[in-house]
Design a protein around this motif. Sequence first.
Motif, PDB file in Angstrom:
ATOM      1  N   PRO A  99       0.840  -1.383   0.045  1.00  0.00           N
ATOM      2  CA  PRO A  99      -0.035   0.230  -0.017  1.00  0.00           C
ATOM      3  C   PRO A  99       0.736   1.212  -0.039  1.00  0.00           C
ATOM      4  O   PRO A  99       1.703   1.325   0.451  1.00  0.00           O
ATOM      5  CB  PRO A  99      -0.702  -0.125   1.267  1.00  0.00           C
ATOM      6  N   ALA A 100       0.223   2.358  -0.592  1.00  0.00           N
ATOM      7  CA  ALA A 100       1.109   3.497  -0.877  1.00  0.00           C
ATOM      8  C   ALA A 100       1.595   4.128   0.646  1.00  0.00           C
ATOM      9  O   ALA A 100       2.322   5.023   0.725  1.00  0.00           O
ATOM     10  CB  ALA A 100       0.254   4.464  -1.507  1.00  0.00           C
ATOM     11  N   GLY A 101       0.663   3.816   1.614  1.00  0.00           N
ATOM     12  CA  GLY A 101       0.924   4.457   2.845  1.00  0.00           C
ATOM     13  C   GLY A 101       1.929   3.614   3.713  1.00  0.00           C
ATOM     14  O   GLY A 101       2.402   4.002   4.891  1.00  0.00           O
ATOM     15  N   PHE A 102       2.636   2.576   3.121  1.00  0.00           N
ATOM     16  CA  PHE A 102       3.525   1.888   4.000  1.00  0.00           C
ATOM     17  C   PHE A 102       4.747   2.574   4.543  1.00  0.00           C
ATOM     18  O   PHE A 102       5.100   2.236   5.598  1.00  0.00           O
ATOM     19  CB  PHE A 102       4.076   0.586   3.048  1.00  0.00           C
ATOM     20  N   TYR A 103       5.265   3.377   3.598  1.00  0.00           N
ATOM     21  CA  TYR A 103       6.531   4.291   3.923  1.00  0.00           C
ATOM     22  C   TYR A 103       6.245   4.914   5.265  1.00  0.00           C
ATOM     23  O   TYR A 103       6.704   5.353   6.101  1.00  0.00           O
ATOM     24  CB  TYR A 103       7.079   5.011   3.094  1.00  0.00           C
ATOM     25  N   ALA A 104       4.923   5.603   5.243  1.00  0.00           N
ATOM     26  CA  ALA A 104       4.477   6.404   6.371  1.00  0.00           C
ATOM     27  C   ALA A 104       4.484   5.675   7.827  1.00  0.00           C
ATOM     28  O   ALA A 104       4.714   5.826   8.839  1.00  0.00           O
ATOM     29  CB  ALA A 104       2.978   7.164   6.074  1.00  0.00           C
TER      30      ALA A 104
ATOM     31  N   ALA B 226       2.019  10.368   0.979  1.00  0.00           N
ATOM     32  CA  ALA B 226       1.543   9.948   2.241  1.00  0.00           C
ATOM     33  C   ALA B 226       2.349  10.128   3.406  1.00  0.00           C
ATOM     34  O   ALA B 226       1.898   9.938   4.624  1.00  0.00           O
ATOM     35  CB  ALA B 226       1.011   8.476   1.920  1.00  0.00           C
ATOM     36  N   ALA B 227       3.678  10.142   3.055  1.00  0.00           N
ATOM     37  CA  ALA B 227       4.636   9.887   3.958  1.00  0.00           C
ATOM     38  C   ALA B 227       4.661  10.699   5.101  1.00  0.00           C
ATOM     39  O   ALA B 227       5.079  10.622   6.119  1.00  0.00           O
ATOM     40  CB  ALA B 227       6.211  10.008   3.244  1.00  0.00           C
ATOM     41  N   PRO B 228       4.348  12.090   4.931  1.00  0.00           N
ATOM     42  CA  PRO B 228       4.222  13.091   6.006  1.00  0.00           C
ATOM     43  C   PRO B 228       3.410  12.541   7.194  1.00  0.00           C
ATOM     44  O   PRO B 228       3.729  12.974   8.195  1.00  0.00           O
ATOM     45  CB  PRO B 228       3.783  14.324   5.455  1.00  0.00           C
ATOM     46  N   ALA B 229       2.438  11.800   6.968  1.00  0.00           N
ATOM     47  CA  ALA B 229       1.747  11.146   8.070  1.00  0.00           C
ATOM     48  C   ALA B 229       2.449  10.310   9.181  1.00  0.00           C
ATOM     49  O   ALA B 229       2.115  10.333  10.271  1.00  0.00           O
ATOM     50  CB  ALA B 229       0.615  10.335   7.458  1.00  0.00           C
ATOM     51  N   GLY B 230       3.646   9.883   8.687  1.00  0.00           N
ATOM     52  CA  GLY B 230       4.571   9.046   9.650  1.00  0.00           C
ATOM     53  C   GLY B 230       5.553   9.914  10.350  1.00  0.00           C
ATOM     54  O   GLY B 230       6.179   9.541  10.947  1.00  0.00           O
ATOM     55  N   ARG B 231       5.410  11.517   9.941  1.00  0.00           N
ATOM     56  CA  ARG B 231       6.133  12.378  10.676  1.00  0.00           C
ATOM     57  C   ARG B 231       7.623  11.964  10.567  1.00  0.00           C
ATOM     58  O   ARG B 231       8.454  11.789  11.570  1.00  0.00           O
ATOM     59  CB  ARG B 231       5.734  12.665  12.264  1.00  0.00           C
TER      60      ARG B 231
ATOM     61  N   LEU C 235       8.393  16.069  -6.249  1.00  0.00           N
ATOM     62  CA  LEU C 235       7.399  17.152  -5.530  1.00  0.00           C
ATOM     63  C   LEU C 235       6.269  17.712  -6.521  1.00  0.00           C
ATOM     64  O   LEU C 235       5.265  17.674  -5.921  1.00  0.00           O
ATOM     65  CB  LEU C 235       8.524  18.194  -5.063  1.00  0.00           C
ATOM     66  N   ALA C 236       6.664  18.237  -7.545  1.00  0.00           N
ATOM     67  CA  ALA C 236       5.467  18.544  -8.387  1.00  0.00           C
ATOM     68  C   ALA C 236       4.353  17.639  -8.549  1.00  0.00           C
ATOM     69  O   ALA C 236       3.255  17.893  -8.673  1.00  0.00           O
ATOM     70  CB  ALA C 236       5.961  19.277  -9.607  1.00  0.00           C
ATOM     71  N   ARG C 237       5.083  16.313  -9.082  1.00  0.00           N
ATOM     72  CA  ARG C 237       3.963  15.180  -9.243  1.00  0.00           C
ATOM     73  C   ARG C 237       2.976  14.889  -8.179  1.00  0.00           C
ATOM     74  O   ARG C 237       2.045  14.536  -7.935  1.00  0.00           O
ATOM     75  CB  ARG C 237       4.718  13.999  -9.721  1.00  0.00           C
ATOM     76  N   ALA C 238       3.734  15.030  -6.684  1.00  0.00           N
ATOM     77  CA  ALA C 238       2.899  14.479  -5.731  1.00  0.00           C
ATOM     78  C   ALA C 238       2.087  15.589  -5.194  1.00  0.00           C
ATOM     79  O   ALA C 238       0.920  15.147  -4.383  1.00  0.00           O
ATOM     80  CB  ALA C 238       3.855  14.435  -4.439  1.00  0.00           C
TER      81      ALA C 238
ATOM     82  N   GLY D  25       6.819  23.713   2.062  1.00  0.00           N
ATOM     83  CA  GLY D  25       5.963  24.044   3.268  1.00  0.00           C
ATOM     84  C   GLY D  25       4.572  22.945   3.557  1.00  0.00           C
ATOM     85  O   GLY D  25       4.349  22.645   4.421  1.00  0.00           O
ATOM     86  N   VAL D  26       4.501  22.576   2.462  1.00  0.00           N
ATOM     87  CA  VAL D  26       2.997  21.530   2.234  1.00  0.00           C
ATOM     88  C   VAL D  26       3.658  20.359   2.956  1.00  0.00           C
ATOM     89  O   VAL D  26       2.629  19.832   4.010  1.00  0.00           O
ATOM     90  CB  VAL D  26       2.499  21.420   0.882  1.00  0.00           C
ATOM     91  N   LEU D  27       4.596  19.738   2.580  1.00  0.00           N
ATOM     92  CA  LEU D  27       4.948  18.369   3.098  1.00  0.00           C
ATOM     93  C   LEU D  27       5.278  18.609   5.017  1.00  0.00           C
ATOM     94  O   LEU D  27       5.077  17.751   5.771  1.00  0.00           O
ATOM     95  CB  LEU D  27       6.001  17.814   2.667  1.00  0.00           C
ATOM     96  N   ARG D  28       5.672  19.726   5.258  1.00  0.00           N
ATOM     97  CA  ARG D  28       6.028  20.100   6.597  1.00  0.00           C
ATOM     98  C   ARG D  28       4.773  20.345   7.230  1.00  0.00           C
ATOM     99  O   ARG D  28       4.516  20.001   8.458  1.00  0.00           O
ATOM    100  CB  ARG D  28       7.122  21.250   6.935  1.00  0.00           C
ATOM    101  N   ARG D  29       3.768  20.953   6.737  1.00  0.00           N
ATOM    102  CA  ARG D  29       2.600  21.420   7.290  1.00  0.00           C
ATOM    103  C   ARG D  29       1.804  20.045   7.505  1.00  0.00           C
ATOM    104  O   ARG D  29       1.147  19.853   8.711  1.00  0.00           O
ATOM    105  CB  ARG D  29       1.693  22.105   6.557  1.00  0.00           C
ATOM    106  N   ASP D  30       2.014  18.864   6.599  1.00  0.00           N
ATOM    107  CA  ASP D  30       1.314  17.572   6.869  1.00  0.00           C
ATOM    108  C   ASP D  30       2.070  16.797   7.743  1.00  0.00           C
ATOM    109  O   ASP D  30       1.723  15.512   8.029  1.00  0.00           O
ATOM    110  CB  ASP D  30       1.089  16.926   5.590  1.00  0.00           C
TER     111      ASP D  30
END
Length: 404
Positions: A185-190, A214-219, A230-233, A301-306
């Motif tokens: 699953p895409a969230g596995f790295y998180a 999805a990775a920022p959710a894993g902090r 970054l642009a694609r994501a 900034g978006v990835l840090r915010r998340d």
Amino acid sequence: MSSSAAGSGTILTVTLNLALDVTYVADGVDWDGVNRVRSVHRRAGGKGVNVARVLAALGRDVLVTGLAGGPNGRAAEADLSAAGLPAALTPIAAESRATLAVCDPAPLPYGAAPAGPVGGGPASDGTAPEDAAPARTAGPRTALFNEPGPVVTEAELDDFLRGYDRRLGDAAAVVISGSLPPGVPAGFYAELAARARGRGVPAIVDADGEPLRAAPAGRPAVLKPNAEELARALSAADLRAPDGAPETGGPESGGAQAGGSESGGPESGGAQAGGSEARGTPAGVPGAGHALITDALAGAGVLRRDGAESVVVSLGADGLLAVTPEGAWRAAMPYRVAGNPTGAGDALVAGLALGLVEGTPWPDRLRRAAALGAAAVAAPVAGDFDEETFRRVLPGIRVDPVGP
């Protein structure tokens, strides 16, 4: 070359889509004809493996983890053993993938045909090939062919997670990188980053597409995309803060401001394969790529915010950009290095991991990471770096704060 003894402990690398990397080196590749390969390299690959090779060369203790199956997986494991790289790979039923890199150090111009048989011999009109051969381009070219990888079952992922959790106890940091094989699953790295954080182990994630988003959710401690990834994501909506202004920082730092002065390109910390640049040619000078820097700041900034603590964006020939709780910096290369860009981003990540465990200040951390990326371009195969290039480039890398 060895790293500081500070930050002792093993750096764990995760390569879920392990590969048997094959590199062909051939001069003047004719994509419509028969070619002679000058040299062949076969070795274990995948981004985490490449990171581990660089870290081991720098004197760090490493452990390669991931998934391996079939003849390709066994060949990769044998190569890791022969290279002296400790590994703990979870077996899977399906066969690990293979990758192919075709490196042409002296390519023909686009659209040109060889004057005669590759490797010498008379042309059809009886003239020697060198008499009629078209001019070579100024720099090498590399083409990559990556298989998608094996289908992984839920039971196999559970086996991997049990081993991963055990090994976190001895880890100083974990590097989670590369593509996900089918079935993961895409969230596995998180999830992996969150498990590491729960054990007090900082994680670096280097991913693309949905796994990156999805990775920022894993902090994670560090997220490391390149500009194109970054642009694609991120979508246009992602890049707008609640008030409609570009997001330029995370909540912990109060936000790094846009300003300062990849197109993509190789993920080399400013080194680039190809091109006519020789040593001493300016590249990535301050003031270049203002729009690229502004976009990267907004995306970081978006990835840090998340949830990501810090974000380091590789800007190809324009260097590196880091947005962290301590501030934002840009590393600019003094000149471009021609060669094989495969694995350059992994050498860059190795430098970031080293700085993370040693507690190196961010400007010095970025300078070393960018130099390692450039030095990897000068090496023939992924996972290696050229020490002479590293020593030559390092002092010339300029790191400047990015502010309002």
